[in-house]
Design a protein around this motif. Structure first.
Motif, PDB file in Angstrom:
ATOM      1  N   ARG A  39     -32.064   6.147   4.846  1.00 59.87           N
ATOM      2  CA  ARG A  39     -31.073   5.721   3.848  1.00 59.87           C
ATOM      3  C   ARG A  39     -29.706   5.659   4.503  1.00 59.87           C
ATOM      4  O   ARG A  39     -29.358   6.503   5.332  1.00 59.87           O
ATOM      5  CB  ARG A  39     -31.027   6.696   2.664  1.00 59.87           C
ATOM      6  N   LEU A  40     -28.946   4.651   4.104  1.00 55.28           N
ATOM      7  CA  LEU A  40     -27.648   4.439   4.732  1.00 55.28           C
ATOM      8  C   LEU A  40     -26.735   5.642   4.551  1.00 55.28           C
ATOM      9  O   LEU A  40     -26.019   6.033   5.494  1.00 55.28           O
ATOM     10  CB  LEU A  40     -26.984   3.188   4.158  1.00 55.28           C
ATOM     11  N   ASP A  41     -26.759   6.272   3.375  1.00 55.21           N
ATOM     12  CA  ASP A  41     -25.868   7.406   3.149  1.00 55.21           C
ATOM     13  C   ASP A  41     -26.263   8.628   3.987  1.00 55.21           C
ATOM     14  O   ASP A  41     -25.407   9.409   4.414  1.00 55.21           O
ATOM     15  CB  ASP A  41     -25.840   7.772   1.660  1.00 55.21           C
ATOM     16  N   LEU A  42     -27.573   8.776   4.262  1.00 50.45           N
ATOM     17  CA  LEU A  42     -28.035   9.894   5.090  1.00 50.45           C
ATOM     18  C   LEU A  42     -27.957   9.582   6.581  1.00 50.45           C
ATOM     19  O   LEU A  42     -27.840  10.498   7.402  1.00 50.45           O
ATOM     20  CB  LEU A  42     -29.477  10.253   4.716  1.00 50.45           C
ATOM     21  N   GLN A  88     -25.611   8.376   8.301  1.00 54.73           N
ATOM     22  CA  GLN A  88     -24.349   8.793   8.908  1.00 54.73           C
ATOM     23  C   GLN A  88     -24.397  10.248   9.380  1.00 54.73           C
ATOM     24  O   GLN A  88     -23.680  10.637  10.304  1.00 54.73           O
ATOM     25  CB  GLN A  88     -23.203   8.620   7.890  1.00 54.73           C
ATOM     26  N   ASN A  89     -25.258  11.053   8.727  1.00 54.89           N
ATOM     27  CA  ASN A  89     -25.415  12.462   9.115  1.00 54.89           C
ATOM     28  C   ASN A  89     -26.640  12.687   9.991  1.00 54.89           C
ATOM     29  O   ASN A  89     -26.990  13.839  10.290  1.00 54.89           O
ATOM     30  CB  ASN A  89     -25.517  13.339   7.867  1.00 54.89           C
ATOM     31  N   ASP A  93     -32.959  17.835  -3.243  1.00 50.34           N
ATOM     32  CA  ASP A  93     -32.136  17.117  -4.216  1.00 50.34           C
ATOM     33  C   ASP A  93     -33.004  16.806  -5.433  1.00 50.34           C
ATOM     34  O   ASP A  93     -33.690  15.784  -5.462  1.00 50.34           O
ATOM     35  CB  ASP A  93     -31.592  15.842  -3.574  1.00 50.34           C
ATOM     36  N   PRO A 126     -32.149   2.476   7.801  1.00 50.32           N
ATOM     37  CA  PRO A 126     -32.475   2.120   6.410  1.00 50.32           C
ATOM     38  C   PRO A 126     -33.771   1.323   6.263  1.00 50.32           C
ATOM     39  O   PRO A 126     -34.345   1.291   5.155  1.00 50.32           O
ATOM     40  CB  PRO A 126     -31.257   1.289   5.976  1.00 50.32           C
ATOM     41  N   ASN A 146     -22.563   0.262  12.556  1.00 50.30           N
ATOM     42  CA  ASN A 146     -22.827   1.481  11.780  1.00 50.30           C
ATOM     43  C   ASN A 146     -23.810   1.239  10.640  1.00 50.30           C
ATOM     44  O   ASN A 146     -23.996   2.125   9.803  1.00 50.30           O
ATOM     45  CB  ASN A 146     -21.513   2.032  11.220  1.00 50.30           C
ATOM     46  N   TRP A 147     -24.426   0.071  10.623  1.00 49.31           N
ATOM     47  CA  TRP A 147     -25.341  -0.248   9.530  1.00 49.31           C
ATOM     48  C   TRP A 147     -26.805  -0.077   9.918  1.00 49.31           C
ATOM     49  O   TRP A 147     -27.681  -0.086   9.073  1.00 49.31           O
ATOM     50  CB  TRP A 147     -25.113  -1.693   9.050  1.00 49.31           C
ATOM     51  N   THR A 190     -34.055   7.334  11.033  1.00 48.72           N
ATOM     52  CA  THR A 190     -32.902   7.377  10.127  1.00 48.72           C
ATOM     53  C   THR A 190     -32.443   5.994   9.701  1.00 48.72           C
ATOM     54  O   THR A 190     -31.535   5.873   8.863  1.00 48.72           O
ATOM     55  CB  THR A 190     -31.725   8.110  10.791  1.00 48.72           C
TER      56      THR A 190
END
Length: 271
Positions: free
Chosen positions: A193-196, A198-199, A241, A173, A125-126, A171
């Protein structure tokens, strides 16, 4: 029960004896011959009926064998037909994808493409990476852009071998390119980016001063030095953002390519 079985056995024995006498002595006197015929007639009927039943059984079994052979032949023909149909569908799908790619030629740049198929995806998942079935033997090199059949950017080649290549999706990183809004004309960096991730999204960051991205606008690649093709569709701005300092806002981009259902892709080997 035993008594009746004994009587039946005795009757059968007498019938067999009479039949034998009638067969061995066909010129026996009339009464004896008539008695033999009378007694042996049921036996002959039984034998005749048994022979007819046996012949019918043989014909029935032969019919079953013929049906089984025909059934197997039909199954083989059906399997061949299904294989041919699948091959036709694959060829038709590839035709459609190639026709869609031909429509990408805007006259400003001509793309040289090498087709490839996705073999595997990153197991953790990384990362957001895929492995292709083409590599350096087919002219694929690290840094080249990869698009889908509609011309949407999928990612960039990260590493290659003789017959394989690893692609970092947009997507991931590690992904980074320059981009431009198609309406606002804002310039910025396209970054995974890792946080994005996932979506299934990426960031459009450090937008040019005085030009902010607009919701719903498309984002394309921007290349000043010619290291990769410009104007490749990346995705659509789905949220904004604002930077806490009010200077450099960030836009969130949803990729145009369906990264979860990648099959055949195209590596841009020249432009």
């Amino acid at each position: 029960m035993k008594k009746w079985m004994g009587i039946a056995a005795a009757a059968l024995s007498l019938s067999l004896l009479a039949a034998a006498v009638w067969t061995l002595f066909p010129n026996a006197p009339g009464p004896l011959r008539q008695a033999g015929e009378t007694v042996s007639r049921p036996f002959h009927r039984l034998v005749s009926a048994g022979s007819a039943a046996l012949a019918q059984g043989k014909r029935y079994l032969a019919g079953i064998d013929a049906l089984q052979a025909e059934n197997q032949a039909l199954k083989e023909a059906l399997a061949q037909g299904e294989a041919a149909a699948r091959a036709g569908e694959l060829a038709q799908g590839e035709n459609q994808r190639l026709r869609a790619l031909l429509s990408l030629d805007s006259g400003e740049q001509q793309l040289q493409l090498a087709d490839a198929w996705v073999l595997a995806r990153s197991p953790d998942n990384w990362r957001a990476c895929v492995t292709l079935d083409r590599g350096s033997d087919q002219g694929i090199q690290a840094g080249q852009c990869v698009i889908d059949a509609q011309g949407a950017l999928v990612g960039r080649v990260e590493e290659t071998g003789g017959d394989w290549a690893t692609v970092a999706l947009v997507t991931d990183p590690s992904f980074s390119l320059s981009g431009q809004g198609t309406v606002s004309e804002a310039l910025g960096g396209l970054e995974g980016r890792l946080d994005l991730m996932q979506n299934g999204e990426l960031a459009f960051t450090d937008l040019s001063q005085g030009r902010e991205g607009q919701l719903g606008e498309g984002v394309v690649t921007f290349s000043q030095g010619g290291k990769y093709p410009a104007k490749l569709l990346v995705g659509t701005v789905t949220s904004l953002d604002p930077d806490p300092g009010g200077l450099l806002p960030t836009a969130v981009v949803t990729p145009a390519a369906d990264l979860e259902a990648l099959g055949q892709v195209f590596v841009i080997t020249g432009f």
